[in-house]
Design a protein around this motif. Structure first.
Motif, PDB file in Angstrom:
ATOM      1  N   LYS A  50       0.894  -1.120   0.073  1.00 29.64           N
ATOM      2  CA  LYS A  50      -0.042  -0.044  -0.014  1.00 29.64           C
ATOM      3  C   LYS A  50       0.891   1.293   0.030  1.00 29.64           C
ATOM      4  CE  LYS A  50      -4.097  -2.004   2.186  1.00 29.64           C
ATOM      5  NZ  LYS A  50      -4.896  -1.778   3.645  1.00 29.64           N
ATOM      6  N   ALA A  51       1.838   1.042   0.624  1.00 32.49           N
ATOM      7  CA  ALA A  51       2.980   2.336   0.710  1.00 32.49           C
ATOM      8  C   ALA A  51       3.737   2.535  -0.622  1.00 32.49           C
ATOM      9  CB  ALA A  51       3.965   1.963   1.953  1.00 32.49           C
ATOM     10  N   PHE A  52       4.075   1.366  -1.303  1.00 37.39           N
ATOM     11  CA  PHE A  52       4.912   1.797  -2.377  1.00 37.39           C
ATOM     12  C   PHE A  52       4.693   0.942  -3.722  1.00 37.39           C
ATOM     13  CE2 PHE A  52       7.810   1.657   1.673  1.00 37.39           C
ATOM     14  CZ  PHE A  52       8.134   3.178   1.200  1.00 37.39           C
ATOM     15  N   GLU A  53       4.846   1.477  -4.780  1.00 34.69           N
ATOM     16  CA  GLU A  53       4.656   0.722  -6.023  1.00 34.69           C
ATOM     17  C   GLU A  53       5.514  -0.429  -6.230  1.00 34.69           C
ATOM     18  OE1 GLU A  53       4.736   1.440 -10.883  1.00 34.69           O
ATOM     19  OE2 GLU A  53       5.258   3.289  -9.403  1.00 34.69           O
ATOM     20  N   GLN A  54       4.884  -1.444  -6.570  1.00 30.95           N
ATOM     21  CA  GLN A  54       5.715  -2.958  -6.499  1.00 30.95           C
ATOM     22  C   GLN A  54       6.259  -3.277  -7.968  1.00 30.95           C
ATOM     23  OE1 GLN A  54       3.306  -5.140  -3.430  1.00 30.95           O
ATOM     24  NE2 GLN A  54       5.537  -5.656  -2.902  1.00 30.95           N
ATOM     25  N   ARG A  55       7.207  -3.006  -8.467  1.00 29.63           N
ATOM     26  CA  ARG A  55       7.535  -3.772  -9.514  1.00 29.63           C
ATOM     27  C   ARG A  55       8.072  -5.219  -9.518  1.00 29.63           C
ATOM     28  NH1 ARG A  55       7.891   0.149 -13.427  1.00 29.63           N
ATOM     29  NH2 ARG A  55       7.860   2.429 -12.684  1.00 29.63           N
ATOM     30  N   ASN A  56       8.387  -5.567  -8.353  1.00 30.48           N
ATOM     31  CA  ASN A  56       8.839  -7.042  -8.072  1.00 30.48           C
ATOM     32  C   ASN A  56       8.276  -7.271  -6.951  1.00 30.48           C
ATOM     33  OD1 ASN A  56      10.057  -9.388  -7.721  1.00 30.48           O
ATOM     34  ND2 ASN A  56      12.127  -8.768  -7.685  1.00 30.48           N
ATOM     35  N   LYS A  57       7.252  -8.058  -6.697  1.00 27.30           N
ATOM     36  CA  LYS A  57       6.502  -8.391  -5.645  1.00 27.30           C
ATOM     37  C   LYS A  57       7.189  -9.388  -4.747  1.00 27.30           C
ATOM     38  CE  LYS A  57       1.763  -7.752  -7.512  1.00 27.30           C
ATOM     39  NZ  LYS A  57       0.476  -8.353  -7.793  1.00 27.30           N
ATOM     40  N   ARG A  58       8.252  -9.811  -5.030  1.00 33.36           N
ATOM     41  CA  ARG A  58       8.786 -10.899  -4.344  1.00 33.36           C
ATOM     42  C   ARG A  58       9.991  -9.985  -3.497  1.00 33.36           C
ATOM     43  NH1 ARG A  58      10.332 -15.380  -8.265  1.00 33.36           N
ATOM     44  NH2 ARG A  58      11.007 -13.839  -9.688  1.00 33.36           N
ATOM     45  N   PHE A  59      10.514  -8.777  -3.919  1.00 35.06           N
ATOM     46  CA  PHE A  59      11.586  -8.135  -3.564  1.00 35.06           C
ATOM     47  C   PHE A  59      11.440  -7.655  -1.923  1.00 35.06           C
ATOM     48  CE2 PHE A  59      13.014  -3.855  -2.424  1.00 35.06           C
ATOM     49  CZ  PHE A  59      14.625  -4.145  -2.652  1.00 35.06           C
ATOM     50  N   PHE A  60      10.551  -7.122  -1.524  1.00 33.63           N
ATOM     51  CA  PHE A  60      10.567  -6.887  -0.059  1.00 33.63           C
ATOM     52  C   PHE A  60      10.552  -7.860   0.636  1.00 33.63           C
ATOM     53  CE2 PHE A  60       8.227  -5.173   3.866  1.00 33.63           C
ATOM     54  CZ  PHE A  60       9.260  -4.294   4.211  1.00 33.63           C
ATOM     55  N   ASN A  61       9.707  -9.114   0.335  1.00 32.14           N
ATOM     56  CA  ASN A  61       9.951 -10.232   1.186  1.00 32.14           C
ATOM     57  C   ASN A  61      11.358 -10.685   1.403  1.00 32.14           C
ATOM     58  OD1 ASN A  61       8.398 -12.819   2.281  1.00 32.14           O
ATOM     59  ND2 ASN A  61       9.132 -13.951   0.469  1.00 32.14           N
ATOM     60  N   ALA A  62      12.006 -10.755   0.110  1.00 34.41           N
ATOM     61  CA  ALA A  62      13.425 -11.381   0.070  1.00 34.41           C
ATOM     62  C   ALA A  62      14.531 -10.655   0.920  1.00 34.41           C
ATOM     63  CB  ALA A  62      13.886 -11.402  -1.358  1.00 34.41           C
ATOM     64  N   ARG A 113      12.271   3.095 -13.586  1.00 37.48           N
ATOM     65  CA  ARG A 113      12.668   2.362 -12.415  1.00 37.48           C
ATOM     66  C   ARG A 113      12.693   0.599 -12.584  1.00 37.48           C
ATOM     67  NH1 ARG A 113       9.744   5.517  -7.515  1.00 37.48           N
ATOM     68  NH2 ARG A 113      11.309   7.139  -7.223  1.00 37.48           N
ATOM     69  N   GLY A 114      13.634   0.021 -12.158  1.00 38.85           N
ATOM     70  CA  GLY A 114      13.667  -1.398 -12.529  1.00 38.85           C
ATOM     71  C   GLY A 114      12.795  -2.117 -11.387  1.00 38.85           C
ATOM     72  N   ALA A 115      12.904  -3.597 -11.259  1.00 40.03           N
ATOM     73  CA  ALA A 115      12.076  -4.549 -10.571  1.00 40.03           C
ATOM     74  C   ALA A 115      12.411  -4.110  -9.009  1.00 40.03           C
ATOM     75  CB  ALA A 115      12.485  -5.725 -10.758  1.00 40.03           C
ATOM     76  N   THR A 116      13.533  -3.862  -8.516  1.00 36.59           N
ATOM     77  CA  THR A 116      14.043  -3.205  -7.090  1.00 36.59           C
ATOM     78  C   THR A 116      13.217  -1.996  -6.597  1.00 36.59           C
ATOM     79  OG1 THR A 116      15.993  -2.451  -7.692  1.00 36.59           O
ATOM     80  CG2 THR A 116      15.886  -4.778  -7.144  1.00 36.59           C
TER      81      THR A 116
END
Length: 204
Positions: A50-62, A113-116
């Protein structure tokens, strides 16, 4: 990002018999870990998207890693393993003051912006200005980092960054609020279950 939780550990310890006191550290450690993972799950699946646009949904989990509590060390952590300073900044908001100018990406630059979530290294402000195509100019009296179409074609000129002395950071990442709410709601339930299990499976 850190969060401290206080408890009535000492009072509870005095109210139990010897068997209960021996099981208490196990129950507390398991409760802290269970709570940590409940917070982590919510932040990864709901708070961060909700706070940030996610280009790679696995990034923050990783990058959000756990450090477990133990019976002789009742502390647990979830931490950003790559050290993204913007996370803490967006939990509070406020005014960012740079040593010099702060480069604020234009809308077109943000779209690259890239996936990260990072802007390509070739478009880093200092690196861009050092190229033949990049230079510092003004757009409607606003200092900016601009980029020519090519070495031979000076036009069209693209606005890559606007330069400001300060930047207002919006509070958009309610990490602490969500973490406290989940801790307050879930920790008592986890403790009740874990303490009962510890007592039931104790060595006689």
């Amino acid at each position: 990002m850190q969060m401290n939780v206080n408890s009535n550990f000492k009072q509870l310890n005095r109210s139990l018999d010897d068997i209960g006191r021996r099981q208490l550290p196990f129950a507390y450690s398991k409760t802290i870990n269970d709570t940590m993972f409940a917070v982590r799950k919510h932040v990864v699946e709901k708070t961060y998207p909700k706070a940030f646009e996610q280009r790679n949904k696995r990034f923050f989990n990783a990058i959000l890693r756990p450090k477990y509590s133990k019976k002789n060390d009742l502390h647990a952590r979830i931490f950003d393993a790559v050290g993204r300073e913007y996370l803490e900044r967006h939990t509070k908001g406020g005014l960012k003051v740079g040593r010099g100018n702060i480069a604020i990406p234009s809308t077109q630059t943000k779209s690259l912006r890239g996936a990260t979530g990072r802007i390509p290294k070739r478009l880093a402000p200092r690196k861009l200005v050092d190229t033949p195509r990049g230079f510092i100019g003004k757009v409607r009296n606003q200092p900016a980092i601009l980029q020519r179409a090519s070495k031979k074609k000076p036009y069209p000129i693209k606005v890559v960054y606007l330069l400001e002395k300060t930047a207002r950071i919006k509070k958009s990442f309610p990490f602490y609020e969500d973490a406290f709410r989940i801790t307050r709601n879930m920790m008592p339930r986890f403790f009740k279950t874990n303490f009962n299990n510890a007592m039931r499976t104790r060595k006689r």
